[in-house]
Design a protein around this motif. Structure first.
Motif, PDB file in Angstrom:
ATOM      1  N   GLY A   1       6.353   9.194   7.378  1.00  0.00           N
ATOM      2  CA  GLY A   1       7.666   9.789   7.558  1.00  0.00           C
ATOM      3  C   GLY A   1       8.508   9.008   8.539  1.00  0.00           C
ATOM      4  N   ALA A   2       9.680   9.552   8.832  1.00  0.00           N
ATOM      5  CA  ALA A   2      10.599   8.918   9.781  1.00  0.00           C
ATOM      6  C   ALA A   2      11.517   9.981  10.374  1.00  0.00           C
ATOM      7  CB  ALA A   2      11.433   7.833   9.105  1.00  0.00           C
TER       8      ALA A   2
ATOM      9  N   GLY B   1       0.821  -1.206   0.000  1.00  0.00           N
ATOM     10  CA  GLY B   1       0.000   0.000   0.000  1.00  0.00           C
ATOM     11  C   GLY B   1       0.852   1.250   0.000  1.00  0.00           C
ATOM     12  N   ARG B   2       0.284   2.340  -0.491  1.00  0.00           N
ATOM     13  CA  ARG B   2       1.058   3.569  -0.664  1.00  0.00           C
ATOM     14  C   ARG B   2       1.551   4.144   0.660  1.00  0.00           C
ATOM     15  NH1 ARG B   2      -2.249   5.890  -3.741  1.00  0.00           N
ATOM     16  NH2 ARG B   2      -1.246   5.237  -5.669  1.00  0.00           N
ATOM     17  N   ASP B   3       0.710   4.144   1.679  1.00  0.00           N
ATOM     18  CA  ASP B   3       1.134   4.686   2.966  1.00  0.00           C
ATOM     19  C   ASP B   3       2.289   3.886   3.555  1.00  0.00           C
ATOM     20  OD1 ASP B   3      -1.312   6.022   2.491  1.00  0.00           O
ATOM     21  OD2 ASP B   3      -1.525   6.390   4.628  1.00  0.00           O
ATOM     22  N   GLU B   4       2.171   2.568   3.497  1.00  0.00           N
ATOM     23  CA  GLU B   4       3.233   1.721   4.030  1.00  0.00           C
ATOM     24  C   GLU B   4       4.504   1.870   3.210  1.00  0.00           C
ATOM     25  OE1 GLU B   4       5.309  -1.084   6.341  1.00  0.00           O
ATOM     26  OE2 GLU B   4       3.629   0.277   6.692  1.00  0.00           O
ATOM     27  N   LEU B   5       4.328   2.007   1.906  1.00  0.00           N
ATOM     28  CA  LEU B   5       5.481   2.234   1.036  1.00  0.00           C
ATOM     29  C   LEU B   5       6.189   3.534   1.434  1.00  0.00           C
ATOM     30  CD1 LEU B   5       6.852   1.005  -1.560  1.00  0.00           C
ATOM     31  CD2 LEU B   5       5.539   2.688  -2.848  1.00  0.00           C
TER      32      LEU B   5
ATOM     33  N   VAL C   1      11.669   6.735  15.124  1.00  0.00           N
ATOM     34  CA  VAL C   1      10.245   6.479  14.931  1.00  0.00           C
ATOM     35  C   VAL C   1       9.935   6.654  13.448  1.00  0.00           C
ATOM     36  CG1 VAL C   1       9.536   7.139  17.255  1.00  0.00           C
ATOM     37  CG2 VAL C   1       9.604   8.875  15.463  1.00  0.00           C
ATOM     38  N   SER C   2       9.054   5.822  12.945  1.00  0.00           N
ATOM     39  CA  SER C   2       8.525   5.987  11.595  1.00  0.00           C
ATOM     40  C   SER C   2       7.022   5.814  11.675  1.00  0.00           C
ATOM     41  CB  SER C   2       9.141   4.969  10.623  1.00  0.00           C
ATOM     42  OG  SER C   2       8.648   3.656  10.874  1.00  0.00           O
ATOM     43  N   TRP C   3       6.314   6.355  10.687  1.00  0.00           N
ATOM     44  CA  TRP C   3       4.857   6.303  10.770  1.00  0.00           C
ATOM     45  C   TRP C   3       4.213   6.354   9.390  1.00  0.00           C
ATOM     46  CZ3 TRP C   3       7.931  10.438  11.789  1.00  0.00           C
ATOM     47  CH2 TRP C   3       7.714  11.613  11.070  1.00  0.00           C
ATOM     48  N   SER C   4       3.043   5.740   9.313  1.00  0.00           N
ATOM     49  CA  SER C   4       2.108   5.926   8.209  1.00  0.00           C
ATOM     50  C   SER C   4       0.864   6.542   8.821  1.00  0.00           C
ATOM     51  CB  SER C   4       1.793   4.588   7.543  1.00  0.00           C
ATOM     52  OG  SER C   4       1.069   3.753   8.446  1.00  0.00           O
ATOM     53  N   ARG C   5      -0.213   6.625   8.044  1.00  0.00           N
ATOM     54  CA  ARG C   5      -1.434   7.198   8.611  1.00  0.00           C
ATOM     55  C   ARG C   5      -2.195   6.212   9.496  1.00  0.00           C
ATOM     56  NH1 ARG C   5      -4.167   9.984   3.392  1.00  0.00           N
ATOM     57  NH2 ARG C   5      -3.319   8.094   2.412  1.00  0.00           N
ATOM     58  N   THR C   6      -1.700   4.990   9.613  1.00  0.00           N
ATOM     59  CA  THR C   6      -2.403   3.999  10.425  1.00  0.00           C
ATOM     60  C   THR C   6      -1.633   3.537  11.642  1.00  0.00           C
ATOM     61  OG1 THR C   6      -1.532   2.194   9.066  1.00  0.00           O
ATOM     62  CG2 THR C   6      -3.669   3.117   8.433  1.00  0.00           C
ATOM     63  N   GLN C   7      -0.314   3.755  11.680  1.00  0.00           N
ATOM     64  CA  GLN C   7       0.431   3.291  12.837  1.00  0.00           C
ATOM     65  C   GLN C   7       1.768   4.019  12.955  1.00  0.00           C
ATOM     66  OE1 GLN C   7       1.969  -0.764  12.703  1.00  0.00           O
ATOM     67  NE2 GLN C   7       1.653  -0.828  10.486  1.00  0.00           N
ATOM     68  N   VAL C   8       2.290   3.991  14.172  1.00  0.00           N
ATOM     69  CA  VAL C   8       3.611   4.560  14.464  1.00  0.00           C
ATOM     70  C   VAL C   8       4.489   3.420  14.964  1.00  0.00           C
ATOM     71  CG1 VAL C   8       4.890   6.281  15.785  1.00  0.00           C
ATOM     72  CG2 VAL C   8       2.522   6.749  15.096  1.00  0.00           C
TER      73      VAL C   8
END
Length: 365
Positions: free
Chosen positions: A177-178, A32-36, A187-194
């Motif tokens: 981001g990260a 998925g794009r966010d995870e990518l 820390v890194s994050w998508s819109r669903t998890q950190v």
């Protein structure tokens, strides 16, 4: 954020600041794009920090340090402050090389499309805003905290955020981001998890097509899911940081506006900003105070913090919807300081401490 014991719910007399959270089951696949976006932001940030640590260790002796302390006397958009040092320019060049040598997968459905590199030492050239298709900004600050690096060899971070739009005219969306600290805590994050990581900075040379060892420490739970003993809750709620690190002028401004903050706090650190991302997201700090307007990349630590349920208000205690703000100003033509002076906090008591510190100066509402 909900605590155990007698702790209360976060938001006291301000409206809900955080956007709705969805942490139950991340719906995006690994492709998925966010995870990518999250994974490649982490790759680029970790590899850049590894390079910076390797590069600077070569100049830790007095006779060598002058080479990378030399200032680059240039003016670049979006950063009217101190000019970059040689090490800033070298780190930015390395970041550009990393993106060229390790491009993300080009997937028509979940890919990132055309990549634009943006930051303090990089402005976009040759970009056609009307070009059809997806465009993605890699917003990078390879060394956030150059003064700390120059004087202490520590206390800085590499920051990468990712914003994307599906076509010309469409809204920009923050994807992830990260932030990698100079000690490797990440820390890194998508819109669903950190997520939490540790980047192994072994001070060895690493080619631009290789990646450093990244130890994954798992997802960071949202604040509402964490219950603490009352003594721990109290210690966290009364601990904070101010973004006033290496400037005597900014420290004096903090004392003038919040004269009792040092006294009322159980712990007050003067080295915040993006370097505070780890302790802020992991529930080690109750609040952060920023006296000045900041750029998007200088405020990147607020993105995962908000996703975890943290709260951000102005100094007039009005909500700051940080993700919406950043998306609204993500366009490559916008590098101004769009994030207003803020107070970030996780517990009502933390906000009350900041208010009380200002009350002595007649500024509390």
């Amino acid at each position: 954020m909900k605590f155990g014991g007698s702790g209360g719910v976060i938001l006291a007399d301000v409206d809900a600041v955080s956007q709705p959270q969805h942490f139950d089951t991340p719906r995006l696949s690994a492709a998925g794009r966010d995870e990518l976006a999250r994974r490649w932001a982490l790759t680029y940030a970790a590899s850049t920090m590894h390079f910076v640590r390797w590069k600077t260790v070569q100049f830790e002796r007095f006779e060598g340090s002058g080479e990378w302390r030399q200032k680059q006397f240039v003016t670049y958009h979006g950063h009217p402050g101190k000019p970059p040092l040689n090490i800033d320019a070298a780190a930015q060049e390395r970041f550009v090389e990393l993106v060229a040598r390790q491009p993300p997968p080009d997937d028509a459905d979940n890919g990132l499309g055309e990549l634009l590199i943006l930051g303090e030492e990089a402005t976009v050239t040759g970009w056609d805003p009307d070009r059809p298709g997806r465009t993605t900004i890699l917003r990078a600050d390879p060394i956030d905290g150059t003064s700390s690096l120059a004087h202490c060899g520590d206390g800085f971070a590499t920051v990468v955020t990712v914003e994307s739009r599906r076509q010309p005219g469409a809204d920009w969306k923050h994807l992830g981001g990260a932030i990698v600290r100079s000690d490797g805590l990440t820390v890194s994050w998508s819109r669903t998890q950190v997520q939490a990581h540790h980047v192994v900075l072994d001070l060895s040379r690493l080619d631009a097509d290789k990646r450093p060892n990244i130890i994954d420490l798992g997802p960071i739970p949202p604040f509402a899911a964490v219950e603490l003993d009352e003594d721990v809750r109290q210690a966290v709620a009364t601990s904070g940081a101010s973004v006033a690190a290496h400037s005597s002028k900014r420290r004096e401004a903090l004392r003038a506006k919040f004269p009792d903050l040092q006294v009322l706090s159980n712990h007050l650190d003067y080295r915040a900003g993006t370097t505070a991302a780890w302790q802020l997201c992991n529930g080690m700090l109750g609040f952060i105070v920023e006296l000045n307007a900041t750029t998007i990349h200088d405020s990147a630590h607020l993105l995962p913090y908000t996703l975890l349920g943290g709260n951000i208000v102005t100094h007039e205690y009005e909500p700051v919807r940080i993700i919406e703000l950043i998306q609204d100003h993500a366009d490559p033509t916008n590098l101004e300081k769009v994030v207003p002076p803020y107070i970030a906090f996780t517990d009502r008591e933390s906000l009350e401490i900041v208010k009380a510190a200002a009350r002595a100066d007649g500024r509390s509402r």
